[in-house]
Design a protein around this motif. Structure first.
Motif, short mmCIF file in Angstrom:
data_model
loop_
_atom_site.label_atom_id
_atom_site.label_comp_id
_atom_site.label_asym_id
_atom_site.label_seq_id
_atom_site.Cartn_x
_atom_site.Cartn_y
_atom_site.Cartn_z
N UNK A 133 -0.44 6.02 -1.06
CA UNK A 133 -0.68 4.55 -0.86
C UNK A 133 -0.14 3.93 0.59
N UNK A 134 0.73 4.19 0.94
CA UNK A 134 1.05 3.65 2.56
C UNK A 134 0.09 4.54 3.50
N UNK A 135 -0.48 5.59 3.28
CA UNK A 135 -1.38 6.03 4.30
C UNK A 135 -2.77 5.38 4.08
N UNK A 136 -3.23 5.11 2.80
CA UNK A 136 -4.60 4.45 2.63
C UNK A 136 -4.37 3.00 3.28
N UNK A 137 -3.29 2.19 3.14
CA UNK A 137 -3.24 1.09 3.53
C UNK A 137 -3.18 0.82 4.95
N UNK A 138 -2.54 1.94 5.67
CA UNK A 138 -2.67 2.00 7.20
C UNK A 138 -3.85 2.11 7.60
N UNK A 139 -4.55 2.91 7.01
CA UNK A 139 -6.27 3.10 7.34
C UNK A 139 -6.91 1.92 7.23
N UNK A 140 -6.61 1.26 6.22
CA UNK A 140 -7.60 0.06 5.98
C UNK A 140 -7.01 -1.12 7.01
N UNK A 141 -5.94 -1.11 7.11
CA UNK A 141 -5.32 -2.24 8.10
C UNK A 141 -5.79 -1.87 9.40
N UNK A 150 -1.30 -7.71 3.86
CA UNK A 150 -0.52 -8.17 2.69
C UNK A 150 -0.52 -7.34 1.68
N UNK A 151 -1.38 -6.35 1.44
CA UNK A 151 -1.49 -5.39 0.36
C UNK A 151 -0.15 -4.50 0.35
N UNK A 152 0.51 -4.38 1.59
CA UNK A 152 1.77 -3.46 1.55
C UNK A 152 2.84 -4.06 0.75
N UNK A 153 2.72 -5.46 0.13
CA UNK A 153 3.75 -5.71 -0.75
C UNK A 153 3.51 -4.97 -2.22
N UNK A 154 2.29 -4.10 -2.28
CA UNK A 154 2.36 -3.32 -3.40
C UNK A 154 3.30 -1.90 -3.26
N UNK A 155 3.73 -1.77 -2.05
CA UNK A 155 4.48 -0.30 -1.90
C UNK A 155 5.69 -0.60 -2.68
N UNK A 156 6.56 -1.49 -2.45
CA UNK A 156 7.87 -1.65 -3.09
C UNK A 156 7.47 -1.63 -4.83
#
Length: 192
Positions: A133-141, A150-156
């Motif tokens: 999830x963190x890697x994919x969010x980084x790619x998308x950002x 803001x989707x990083x709020x899903x990580x916690x």
């Protein structure tokens, strides 16, 4: 009720499902045609999600794995090695179809993070859920739009679900997210 929510979060954010929305957004952003986008989506979904999932299902049905979620650390290795090989084949297929770097590099980052996580798994049960999830969010950002941050709020939330289900500790989820972000940023910064 909280246990059911944790199970649902774990399923929705499975490491084998996360590549699908990621490639959908990347294809939407970088494809020149619907046909091109569909090809990239098909290749990534097949090699990063479908084939590894089929193997895991077959291993569970044959009794070699205790569950679909790879809860037992030692049982994770064969499916992880297969997933890495499958992802590498997918990268080769993408390159043979002249997919742009913005599609191929995330797959390379996914594979490199997979190698690191698999090596760690020999000693410690790191969270592939949080890492993917963190890697994919980084790619998308970095490749689609920084407003997605803001989707990083899903990580916690994902970390909570993994800890609630007693699959990981807080440290295993946090370490996974940090390693995946660092590995993804490194691959993208070196290659773009």
């Amino acid at each position: 009720m909280l246990d059911r929510i944790a199970v649902a979060i774990s399923i929705i954010f499975s490491p084998f499902l996360i590549p699908v929305p990621t490639v959908l957004l990347l294809a939407w952003t970088y494809a020149n045609s619907l046909q091109q986008a569909m090809l990239w989506i098909l290749v990534v979904t097949l090699f990063a999600s479908v084939l590894p999932s089929i193997l895991i299902l077959a291993l569970v049905r044959s009794g070699r794995l205790s569950d679909l979620h790879l809860a037992v650390r030692k049982q994770r290795l064969a499916p992880l090695y297969f997933s890495l090989v499958s992802t590498l084949v997918g990268i080769f297929v993408l390159q043979s179809f002249d997919a742009p770097r913005q599609i191929v590099l995330p797959c390379i980052a996914y594979a490199i993070n997979g190698v690191v996580f698999t090596a760690i798994t020999h000693r410690w049960k790191i969270s592939f859920h949080c890492g993917s999830a963190a890697g994919s969010l980084t790619i998308l950002i970095l490749l689609v739009d920084a407003k997605i941050a803001w989707l990083s709020l899903l990580l916690p939330l994902i970390a909570w679900a993994r800890v609630r289900r007693k699959r990981h500790t807080i440290l295993q989820t946090a370490a996974a997210a940090l390693i995946a972000v660092a590995g993804t940023v490194l691959v993208l910064q070196i290659s773009l």
